[in-house]
Design an enzyme around this catalytic site. Structure first.
Site, mmCIF file in Angstrom:
data_model
loop_
_atom_site.group_PDB
_atom_site.id
_atom_site.type_symbol
_atom_site.label_atom_id
_atom_site.label_comp_id
_atom_site.label_asym_id
_atom_site.label_seq_id
_atom_site.Cartn_x
_atom_site.Cartn_y
_atom_site.Cartn_z
ATOM 1 N N ASP A 329 42.939 -26.463 -3.134
ATOM 2 C CA ASP A 329 43.644 -25.182 -3.171
ATOM 3 C C ASP A 329 42.844 -24.182 -4.026
ATOM 4 O OD1 ASP A 329 45.553 -23.241 -2.825
ATOM 5 O OD2 ASP A 329 47.221 -24.375 -3.662
ATOM 6 N N GLU A 526 54.590 -17.405 -5.469
ATOM 7 C CA GLU A 526 54.007 -18.451 -6.319
ATOM 8 C C GLU A 526 54.463 -18.344 -7.777
ATOM 9 O OE1 GLU A 526 50.155 -19.946 -5.201
ATOM 10 O OE2 GLU A 526 49.836 -18.192 -3.953
HETATM 11 C C1 BGC Z 1 48.425 -21.355 -2.551
HETATM 12 C C2 BGC Z 1 48.289 -21.917 -1.171
HETATM 13 C C3 BGC Z 1 47.603 -20.934 -0.267
HETATM 14 C C4 BGC Z 1 46.283 -20.532 -0.855
HETATM 15 C C5 BGC Z 1 45.511 -19.540 -0.031
HETATM 16 C C6 BGC Z 1 47.133 -20.815 -3.060
HETATM 17 O O1 BGC Z 1 47.322 -20.139 -4.261
HETATM 18 O O2 BGC Z 1 48.891 -22.358 -3.416
HETATM 19 O O3 BGC Z 1 49.554 -22.271 -0.696
HETATM 20 O O4 BGC Z 1 47.434 -21.499 0.998
HETATM 21 O O5 BGC Z 1 46.492 -19.973 -2.126
HETATM 22 O O6 BGC Z 1 46.086 -18.301 -0.034
HETATM 23 C C1 BGC Z 2 45.473 -14.500 -3.183
HETATM 24 C C2 BGC Z 2 46.396 -15.586 -2.704
HETATM 25 C C3 BGC Z 2 46.274 -16.759 -3.600
HETATM 26 C C4 BGC Z 2 46.438 -16.359 -5.049
HETATM 27 C C5 BGC Z 2 46.247 -17.515 -5.971
HETATM 28 C C6 BGC Z 2 45.716 -14.183 -4.633
HETATM 29 O O1 BGC Z 2 44.840 -13.208 -5.099
HETATM 30 O O2 BGC Z 2 45.639 -13.345 -2.420
HETATM 31 O O3 BGC Z 2 46.103 -15.949 -1.402
HETATM 32 O O4 BGC Z 2 47.211 -17.714 -3.258
HETATM 33 O O5 BGC Z 2 45.572 -15.321 -5.395
HETATM 34 O O6 BGC Z 2 46.324 -17.145 -7.319
#
Ligand code: BGC
Ligand code: BGC
Length: 609
Positions: A329, A526
């Site tokens: 990830d 998140e």
């Molecule tokens: C998330 C994932 C996601 C990835 C790409 C991560 O922060 O935990 O679920 O697929 O970012 O955006």
């Molecule tokens: C991205 C997301 C990712 C996240 C993780 C963002 O900047 O756009 O896709 O999951 O960072 O911290």
């Protein structure tokens, strides 16, 4: 005179030295810029008619043939997954990169379906320009529709699908999403989410199908099947079950990130419980043909998952027989320890095949070259990872399928897909309370008051991961129908609808038949959505109070990614509906409020009233 002469010769000398330095500098620059890349594999550069390009041969033979032509540099490039804003198509060619993703909200400058398609074509052209022309795997978080793309159908977030418990519906939703994704030339989506949520204070709660392992398994498998489908023997879009494993059980307050509370936290449980609660859905999708599994950023009893050989290799690959590839990830690999080289070596040796860097690909190429030549990572491990990745690329038809066309874009946000989204919305609505059969309402009530900060707000309806990573708060961008508009579309032409977000109505002792207050959470995603308690805002509470004072009955519709703490207030309300994050089609909410369809949703997580 003498002094003058020597000064002059000093000047001449200085000019000569400066010229020399300048010429040497220019020559070095030209040499470095145009000398051949020592890593380049010129032997098979752009040769046509090689066995791996022959779609009549079995995939295994094609992979063998391709691998026999690759050098270490090219193999390592296949293991890199880079975020699109960190890389240009030119560097995709130069570094032989194998995969690129759009992070949440990251699209082309002008967010139109056509611009997405053109962006994808530019990246694929760049991959095609490498010597072996291995197509790029491009990934996107189409977790509730192709939600980065303006104009796409926005389906309910998974928590709402969890409330439907309807595998057939979920499969159709996933298929429609896949069709919109494919239309833009993308064949990889980071869904379904198989986390089994045990603490709703976690900001990713709405990304899950809920807290019942059996329901998560059933719907996760349906989602996978709908996404991958079958297209002339290929997968239509690669599904990507995540986050292996136990993400839903991170302990509150253990996050490694000081800004978060749960996300990036520690799972504290024994292996038996971990297996019973969290491994079951992964087993189901692997048996169902999953090709890519994403490892989350959680740790388990103090050990970070992406460096855990027991989880990734002993259990996932050996015990469950997972033959696809494991992707890490976002930046997860570099969170293992402060030394990046060591982190990378540990992750790859534990079983990570593709690394979502997602930024620093140049140093990644260097670290990996060093690790392979020093033996810190064996050639067998490198070959195993690359073989897994290439096999999946062939199985997805990347080498053979024709490119997406401009004509195909019409499927994005199509009428059929919006109809399906509306069906999913109405089937996801959960009736939490309904005193004296307040619901359904009559379509011909004389007067209805509507208030609340989520009543006329597509951004709140859609939640995070829509247009932007954290979502948007308001009615711009997203194409759809707000709940307010949907109610207006449903009632009779003689019904008077009065809307005031704050509930400021002047009914002068003549209360309306009914007041509907649509309240809930502001968008988040998140760790930014981790919260101690999930409560209604003072503005929403005041809108409810004021509306209640001006109507004979009050109905509260809650638009949220998780249960909200309403126990103190709900006794004063006549009916309460959990709407989850319904997405672009507010019509599905009106359908059940006015009895067009019955309420059939049931709670996917515990909600104490
Ligand atoms: C998330 C994932 C996601 C990835 C790409 C991560 O922060 O935990 O679920 O697929 O970012 O955006
Ligand atoms: C991205 C997301 C990712 C996240 C993780 C963002 O900047 O756009 O896709 O999951 O960072 O911290």
């Amino acid at each position: 005179m003498k002094i003058f002469r020597s000064f002059r010769s000093f000047k001449v000398l200085a000019i000569l030295i400066a010229c020399f330095v300048l010429v040497a500098g220019v020559l070095t620059f030209v040499f470095l810029k145009f000398s051949p890349n020592p890593n380049l594999n010129t032997q098979y550069c752009h040769v046509a008619g090689l066995p791996y390009q022959n779609l009549a041969l079995p995939i295994e033979e094609r992979v063998d043939d391709l691998m026999s032509r690759m050098n270490d540099w090219e193999k390592i490039g296949q293991m890199a997954l880079v975020e699109k804003n960190s890389v240009s198509p030119k560097d995709v060619t130069k570094y032989n990169l194998g995969a690129v993703l759009s992070g949440g909200g990251a699209g082309p400058k002008q967010d139109t379906p056509l611009a997405w398609l053109e962006m994808l074509n530019n990246f694929q052209d760049a991959a095609n320009e490498t010597c072996l022309g291995i197509p790029l795997l491009y990934g996107v978080d189409a977790i509730h529709g192709h939600s980065n793309v303006l104009g796409a159908t926005i389906f309910p977030h998974s928590i709402g699908l969890g409330a439907t418990g309807d595998a057939d519906l979920v499969k159709r939703v996933a298929k429609a999403t896949a069709e919109e994704v494919v239309a833009t030339g993308i064949y990889w989506s980071y869904s379904p989410n198989l986390d089994v949520v045990t603490d709703i204070r976690w900001g990713k709660t709405y990304e899950t199908f809920g807290s019942d392992t059996a329901n998560v398994s059933k719907l996760g498998l349906a989602y996978l099947e709908g996404t991958q489908g079958s297209l002339n023997g290929y997968f239509e879009v690669l599904a990507n079950p995540k986050h292996f494993i136990g993400g839903g059980s991170m302990t509150f307050g253990t996050s490694r990130n000081p800004k978060f509370k749960v996300e990036e936290g520690d799972i504290r449980m024994d292996e038996e419980t971990l297996r019973q609660t969290h491994l079951v859905p992964f087993r189901a999708v692997i048996d169902g043909g999953a090709q890519v599994i994403m490892v989350g950023t959680a740790s388990w009893n103090g050990e970070i998952n992406s460096a855990n050989h027991h989880l990734l290799t002993d259990i996932l690959k050996n015990e469950l027989g997972f033959s696809g590839f494991v992707v890490s990830d976002w930046y997860g690999v570099y969170e293992i320890e402060s030394n990046k080289y060591n982190s990378l070596v540990r992750a790859v040796n534990a079983g990570i095949d593709m690394v979502m860097l997602p930024f620093e690909y140049k140093s990644f190429m260097g670290y990996m070259q060093k690790a392979v030549s020093s033996g810190d990572i064996s050639r067998e491990r490198l070959d195993d990872a690359v073989r897994r990745i290439l096999t999946v690329k062939f199985k997805t038809g990347l080498f053979d399928r024709p490119r997406a066309t401009v004509e195909g874009l019409s499927v994005i946000g199509s009428k059929d897909h919006r109809e399906l989204a509306r069906e999913a919305v109405r089937k996801s609505q959960v009736l939490l309370k309904n005193t004296n059969s307040t619901l359904p309402l009559s379509k011909s009530s004389a007067k209805i008051l509507i208030s609340g900060f989520s009543a006329d707000n597509l951004g709140r309806q859609a939640g995070g991961w829509t247009t932007e990573w954290q979502g948007i708060d308001g009615n711009y961008g997203i194409v759809g129908t707000t709940i307010l508009q949907a109610i207006k579309n449903t009632v009779s032409k003689d019904t008077e609808i009065v809307f005031n977000k704050k509930g400021d109505f002047l009914t002068e002792n003549n209360p309306a038949d009914v007041g509907i207050v649509v309240v809930g959470e502001k968008p988040y995603a998140e760790g930014w959505g981790d919260k101690d308690s999930i409560t209604l805002s003072p503005e929403d509470l005041s809108a409810i109070e004021k509306t209640r004072a001006n109507s004979k009955k009050v109905i509260v519709v809650i638009v949220s990614g998780r249960p909200m703490d309403i126990a103190k207030y709900a006794k004063d309300w006549d009916a309460v509906v959990a709407s989850w994050l319904p997405g672009s089609e507010g019509g599905g909410v009106a359908d059940v409020l006015f009895g067009e369809y019955p309420f059939v949703g049931s709670l996917p997580v515990i909600w104490d009233l």
